[in-house]
Write a protein that holds these residues in place. Structure first.
Motif, PDB file in Angstrom:
ATOM      1  N   PRO A   1     -35.906 -25.703 132.344  1.00 35.53           N
ATOM      2  CA  PRO A   1     -34.625 -26.276 131.920  1.00 35.53           C
ATOM      3  C   PRO A   1     -34.241 -25.820 130.519  1.00 35.53           C
ATOM      4  N   SER A   2     -32.959 -25.947 130.197  1.00 37.63           N
ATOM      5  CA  SER A   2     -32.498 -25.642 128.847  1.00 37.63           C
ATOM      6  C   SER A   2     -33.227 -26.537 127.845  1.00 37.63           C
ATOM      7  N   GLY A   3     -33.583 -25.961 126.713  1.00 41.49           N
ATOM      8  CA  GLY A   3     -34.282 -26.722 125.690  1.00 41.49           C
ATOM      9  C   GLY A   3     -35.776 -26.811 125.875  1.00 41.49           C
ATOM     10  N   SER A   4     -36.310 -26.048 126.826  1.00 45.32           N
ATOM     11  CA  SER A   4     -37.754 -26.124 127.091  1.00 45.32           C
ATOM     12  C   SER A   4     -38.574 -25.238 126.164  1.00 45.32           C
ATOM     13  N   GLY A   5     -37.917 -24.374 125.384  1.00 42.65           N
ATOM     14  CA  GLY A   5     -38.628 -23.510 124.452  1.00 42.65           C
ATOM     15  C   GLY A   5     -38.735 -22.070 124.893  1.00 42.65           C
ATOM     16  N   LYS A   6     -38.081 -21.702 125.982  1.00 38.97           N
ATOM     17  CA  LYS A   6     -38.212 -20.349 126.532  1.00 38.97           C
ATOM     18  C   LYS A   6     -37.731 -19.284 125.548  1.00 38.97           C
ATOM     19  N   SER A   7     -36.520 -19.456 125.037  1.00 42.68           N
ATOM     20  CA  SER A   7     -35.976 -18.457 124.113  1.00 42.68           C
ATOM     21  C   SER A   7     -36.747 -18.434 122.805  1.00 42.68           C
ATOM     22  N   THR A   8     -37.188 -19.582 122.346  1.00 45.43           N
ATOM     23  CA  THR A   8     -37.984 -19.627 121.120  1.00 45.43           C
ATOM     24  C   THR A   8     -39.304 -18.886 121.307  1.00 45.43           C
ATOM     25  N   LEU A   9     -39.886 -18.978 122.495  1.00 46.35           N
ATOM     26  CA  LEU A   9     -41.110 -18.235 122.792  1.00 46.35           C
ATOM     27  C   LEU A   9     -40.869 -16.739 122.618  1.00 46.35           C
ATOM     28  N   LEU A  10     -39.763 -16.231 123.162  1.00 53.06           N
ATOM     29  CA  LEU A  10     -39.454 -14.809 123.018  1.00 53.06           C
ATOM     30  C   LEU A  10     -39.195 -14.450 121.561  1.00 53.06           C
ATOM     31  N   ARG A  11     -38.497 -15.312 120.841  1.00 49.75           N
ATOM     32  CA  ARG A  11     -38.194 -15.032 119.443  1.00 49.75           C
ATOM     33  C   ARG A  11     -39.456 -15.019 118.592  1.00 49.75           C
ATOM     34  N   CYS A  12     -40.423 -15.845 118.929  1.00 57.01           N
ATOM     35  CA  CYS A  12     -41.707 -15.806 118.223  1.00 57.01           C
ATOM     36  C   CYS A  12     -42.480 -14.537 118.584  1.00 57.01           C
ATOM     37  N   ALA A  13     -42.473 -14.172 119.861  1.00 55.96           N
ATOM     38  CA  ALA A  13     -43.212 -12.991 120.308  1.00 55.96           C
ATOM     39  C   ALA A  13     -42.657 -11.713 119.699  1.00 55.96           C
ATOM     40  N   THR A  14     -41.374 -11.724 119.322  1.00 60.15           N
ATOM     41  CA  THR A  14     -40.739 -10.548 118.733  1.00 60.15           C
ATOM     42  C   THR A  14     -40.487 -10.707 117.238  1.00 60.15           C
ATOM     43  N   PHE A  15     -41.127 -11.690 116.632  1.00 64.10           N
ATOM     44  CA  PHE A  15     -41.144 -11.903 115.174  1.00 64.10           C
ATOM     45  C   PHE A  15     -39.799 -12.315 114.590  1.00 64.10           C
ATOM     46  N   LEU A  16     -38.861 -12.733 115.429  1.00 62.48           N
ATOM     47  CA  LEU A  16     -37.594 -13.241 114.917  1.00 62.48           C
ATOM     48  C   LEU A  16     -37.742 -14.666 114.406  1.00 62.48           C
ATOM     49  N   GLU A  17     -38.770 -15.355 114.883  1.00 67.25           N
ATOM     50  CA  GLU A  17     -39.150 -16.672 114.367  1.00 67.25           C
ATOM     51  C   GLU A  17     -40.629 -16.621 114.023  1.00 67.25           C
ATOM     52  N   ARG A  18     -41.015 -17.409 113.050  1.00 68.53           N
ATOM     53  CA  ARG A  18     -42.418 -17.467 112.660  1.00 68.53           C
ATOM     54  C   ARG A  18     -43.030 -18.759 113.174  1.00 68.53           C
ATOM     55  N   ALA A  19     -44.068 -18.622 113.980  1.00 68.02           N
ATOM     56  CA  ALA A  19     -44.766 -19.799 114.492  1.00 68.02           C
ATOM     57  C   ALA A  19     -45.626 -20.419 113.400  1.00 68.02           C
ATOM     58  N   GLU A  20     -45.805 -21.739 113.508  1.00 67.80           N
ATOM     59  CA  GLU A  20     -46.642 -22.429 112.513  1.00 67.80           C
ATOM     60  C   GLU A  20     -48.133 -22.264 112.786  1.00 67.80           C
ATOM     61  N   GLY A  21     -48.479 -21.940 114.012  1.00 70.12           N
ATOM     62  CA  GLY A  21     -49.894 -21.805 114.340  1.00 70.12           C
ATOM     63  C   GLY A  21     -50.073 -20.975 115.592  1.00 70.12           C
ATOM     64  N   GLY A  22     -51.278 -20.490 115.777  1.00 67.76           N
ATOM     65  CA  GLY A  22     -51.591 -19.711 116.967  1.00 67.76           C
ATOM     66  C   GLY A  22     -51.641 -18.220 116.686  1.00 67.76           C
ATOM     67  N   ASP A  23     -51.893 -17.454 117.747  1.00 65.66           N
ATOM     68  CA  ASP A  23     -52.079 -16.009 117.640  1.00 65.66           C
ATOM     69  C   ASP A  23     -51.115 -15.272 118.567  1.00 65.66           C
ATOM     70  N   ILE A  24     -50.678 -14.087 118.123  1.00 68.70           N
ATOM     71  CA  ILE A  24     -49.933 -13.141 118.957  1.00 68.70           C
ATOM     72  C   ILE A  24     -50.626 -11.801 118.829  1.00 68.70           C
ATOM     73  N   LEU A  25     -50.986 -11.220 119.963  1.00 66.22           N
ATOM     74  CA  LEU A  25     -51.696  -9.953 119.970  1.00 66.22           C
ATOM     75  C   LEU A  25     -50.959  -8.939 120.833  1.00 66.22           C
ATOM     76  N   TYR A  26     -50.859  -7.714 120.330  1.00 64.70           N
ATOM     77  CA  TYR A  26     -50.357  -6.588 121.102  1.00 64.70           C
ATOM     78  C   TYR A  26     -51.487  -5.590 121.269  1.00 64.70           C
ATOM     79  N   ASP A  27     -51.794  -5.269 122.525  1.00 68.87           N
ATOM     80  CA  ASP A  27     -52.919  -4.379 122.830  1.00 68.87           C
ATOM     81  C   ASP A  27     -54.205  -4.836 122.138  1.00 68.87           C
ATOM     82  N   GLY A  28     -54.377  -6.163 122.087  1.00 68.28           N
ATOM     83  CA  GLY A  28     -55.616  -6.707 121.549  1.00 68.28           C
ATOM     84  C   GLY A  28     -55.696  -6.759 120.043  1.00 68.28           C
TER      85      GLY A  28
END
Length: 260
Positions: A50-77
């Motif tokens: 549903p709208s507001g579930s965080g889907k677009s924010t997930l993509l924006r974090c994965a592409t560095f348009l938003e900065r997450a407060e915690g956790g890891d993002i890895l590309y090719d390990g």
């Protein structure tokens, strides 16, 4: 899932994208809560919910348009974000070359021609002008836009503009493409044009993460479907598993809307 991603990062065969325990808030609103997922090379992962579930924010974090407060993002390990801290700028710029992002509202430069919109990023990265031009023209032909290279965005339909945006993302030869609801701004006829292009890319084994409300498309094209609600991944699995036999009541409630 989170442990599997972390293990891949430390050794073995890493996913092209690994996200582990990702958290993102806006003020007091927790938008992403402990998100973990992986994307294997050549797969298409559809993110629904549903709208507001965080889907677009997930993509924006994965592409560095938003900065997450915690956790890891890895590309090719390799860590682009570790415990909420970005890699150094030079490393982050290298990671940016691995992905392309297609927005729901096209985000084309209105004062640039179609050809320049597609060519601009590779040229800024110092690539040979003639090679970039040939690649851009080839991509426009692939998108069904041959002859439109000298047009401006305002002279194109919405579907054509989105196909230019896809060509622009592909011009950097990314390893993975992200789509943020690529058809939400289009009417049904133009939606079909864009989905046809994405289907073709899927057939060519382009790795993609697609946030979408197009359930028949997600069912037909996806290697895996992720259902998000309230900032968490409620359920994920193969398209038949999620659409035909969802395990969670929240997933069933969401899908009933599309069965009417």
């Amino acid at each position: 899932m989170a442990d599997e991603i972390f293990a891949a990062a430390e050794g073995g065969a890493p996913s092209i994208l690994g996200i582990r325990n990702l958290r993102k808030s806006f003020g007091t609103l927790d938008v992403l809560r402990d998100i973990s997922l992986s994307v294997e090379r050549g797969n298409v992962v559809s993110v629904i919910g549903p709208s507001g579930s965080g889907k677009s924010t997930l993509l924006r974090c994965a592409t560095f348009l938003e900065r997450a407060e915690g956790g890891d993002i890895l590309y090719d390990g390799q860590y682009a974000l570790r415990d909420g801290v970005f890699a150094p700028k030079q490393e982050l710029n290298r990671f940016r070359t691995k992905f392309g992002l297609v927005f729901q509202n096209f985000q084309l430069f209105p004062h640039y021609t179609v050809l320049r919109n597609v060519s601009e990023a590779p040229l800024l990265h110092g690539e040979d002008r003639e090679e970039v031009r040939e690649r851009a023209l080839s991509l426009l032909k692939k998108m069904g836009l041959a002859g439109k290279e000298d047009a401006y965005p305002y002279q194109l339909s919405g579907g054509q503009q989105q196909r230019v945006a896809i060509a622009r993302a592909l011009a950097m030869r990314p390893e993975i493409l992200f789509f943020d609801e690529p058809t939400s701004a289009l009417d049904p006829e133009l939606t079909g044009e864009v989905l046809k292009v994405i289907r073709q890319l899927a057939e060519e084994k382009m790795t993609m993460v697609v946030v979408t409300h197009e359930m028949p498309f997600a069912r037909a094209v996806s290697s895996r479907v992720i259902f998000m609600a309230d900032g968490v991944i409620v359920e994920q699995g193969g398209p038949r598993e999620v659409f035909d036999d969802p395990k969670e009541e929240r997933t069933r409630q969401f899908l009933r809307v599309f069965e009417r």
